[in-house]
Design a protein around this motif. Structure first.
Motif, mmCIF file in Angstrom:
data_model
loop_
_atom_site.group_PDB
_atom_site.id
_atom_site.type_symbol
_atom_site.label_atom_id
_atom_site.label_comp_id
_atom_site.label_asym_id
_atom_site.label_seq_id
_atom_site.Cartn_x
_atom_site.Cartn_y
_atom_site.Cartn_z
ATOM 1 N N ASN A 199 -12.600 30.562 8.570
ATOM 2 C CA ASN A 199 -12.822 29.574 7.503
ATOM 3 C C ASN A 199 -12.769 28.153 8.041
ATOM 4 O OD1 ASN A 199 -13.136 31.531 5.535
ATOM 5 N ND2 ASN A 199 -10.947 31.567 5.052
ATOM 6 N N ARG A 200 -11.895 27.898 8.984
ATOM 7 C CA ARG A 200 -11.793 26.563 9.577
ATOM 8 C C ARG A 200 -13.074 26.206 10.341
ATOM 9 N NH1 ARG A 200 -9.150 21.754 9.320
ATOM 10 N NH2 ARG A 200 -8.899 20.884 11.375
ATOM 11 N N ILE A 201 -13.605 27.168 11.076
ATOM 12 C CA ILE A 201 -14.849 26.933 11.828
ATOM 13 C C ILE A 201 -16.007 26.679 10.873
ATOM 14 C CG2 ILE A 201 -16.549 28.100 13.306
ATOM 15 C CD1 ILE A 201 -14.124 29.271 14.813
ATOM 16 N N GLY A 253 -18.554 22.925 9.984
ATOM 17 C CA GLY A 253 -20.005 22.790 9.942
ATOM 18 C C GLY A 253 -20.767 23.785 10.791
ATOM 19 N N TYR A 254 -20.081 24.632 11.538
ATOM 20 C CA TYR A 254 -20.778 25.632 12.344
ATOM 21 C C TYR A 254 -21.262 26.760 11.434
ATOM 22 C CZ TYR A 254 -18.716 23.260 16.337
ATOM 23 O OH TYR A 254 -18.359 22.319 17.259
ATOM 24 N N LYS A 255 -22.450 27.290 11.708
ATOM 25 C CA LYS A 255 -23.035 28.349 10.888
ATOM 26 C C LYS A 255 -22.934 29.708 11.569
ATOM 27 C CE LYS A 255 -24.279 25.486 7.729
ATOM 28 N NZ LYS A 255 -23.373 25.318 6.625
ATOM 29 N N TRP A 256 -21.878 29.914 12.352
ATOM 30 C CA TRP A 256 -21.708 31.186 13.042
ATOM 31 C C TRP A 256 -21.246 32.248 12.055
ATOM 32 C CZ3 TRP A 256 -18.280 28.723 17.354
ATOM 33 C CH2 TRP A 256 -19.064 27.930 18.161
ATOM 34 N N ASN A 257 -21.691 33.498 12.280
ATOM 35 C CA ASN A 257 -21.238 34.573 11.398
ATOM 36 C C ASN A 257 -19.902 35.127 11.898
ATOM 37 O OD1 ASN A 257 -21.878 36.181 13.557
ATOM 38 N ND2 ASN A 257 -23.584 37.231 12.573
ATOM 39 N N HIS A 258 -19.294 35.968 11.100
ATOM 40 C CA HIS A 258 -17.951 36.458 11.408
ATOM 41 C C HIS A 258 -17.921 37.307 12.670
ATOM 42 C CE1 HIS A 258 -18.681 40.591 9.944
ATOM 43 N NE2 HIS A 258 -19.501 39.987 9.105
#
Length: 147
Positions: free
Chosen positions: A17-19, A23-28
């Motif tokens: 959640n912090r990432i 603003g990063y759009k990385w998936n889990h």
């Protein structure tokens, strides 16, 4: 994210959640792969709980030498050198039977000191102590059972 299924536990959801908030759009899956590569997925070892015990009521002894209480205290001298004191008190009249002072007070020294006190006062029927490491070790327990 897959936190509802229980796959991710611990601090990973907070990191993810912090990432995402940064603003990063990385998936889990990508974040979890990096999380594991950094060895952040180590399990937290919980502290073992001591089983509850039923303490006895504190009764006043009827005669002298029936019950002794023992405990440690520590202090430091003027030159900041720490030392410990071992105090033995008779519960009947609250008389201090002896005080042993030293930098180190291992269980062997404690049992020798108690034998020295017993030569003068006699052995008590009961001993009242806390759960300190000197009192829960084999040396002290074997001494208490033999006397």
């Amino acid at each position: 994210m897959l936190s509802q299924t229980g796959i991710y536990a611990g601090a990973f959801p907070k990191c993810f959640n912090r990432i995402r908030k940064l603003g990063y759009k990385w998936n889990h899956k990508r974040v979890y792969r990096v999380y594991c590569e950094l060895k952040l997925n180590l399990r937290v070892k919980r502290k073992k709980r001591i089983p509850p015990r039923c303490p006895e009521r504190l009764l006043v002894p009827n005669k002298q030498g029936e019950c002794w209480s023992m405990d440690f205290m520590s202090d430091s001298s003027g030159n900041q050198r720490r030392f410990r004191t071992f105090n033995v008190i008779d519960d009947f009249n609250r008389e201090a039977l002896g005080i042993d002072i030293a930098v180190s007070l291992p269980a062997g020294r404690i049992t020798r000191y108690l034998d020295k006190l017993a030569k003068y006062h006699g052995y008590p029927l009961k001993i009242r102590v806390d759960n300190g490491p000197e009192f829960t070790g084999k040396t002290f327990i074997n001494w208490a059972k033999s006397h």
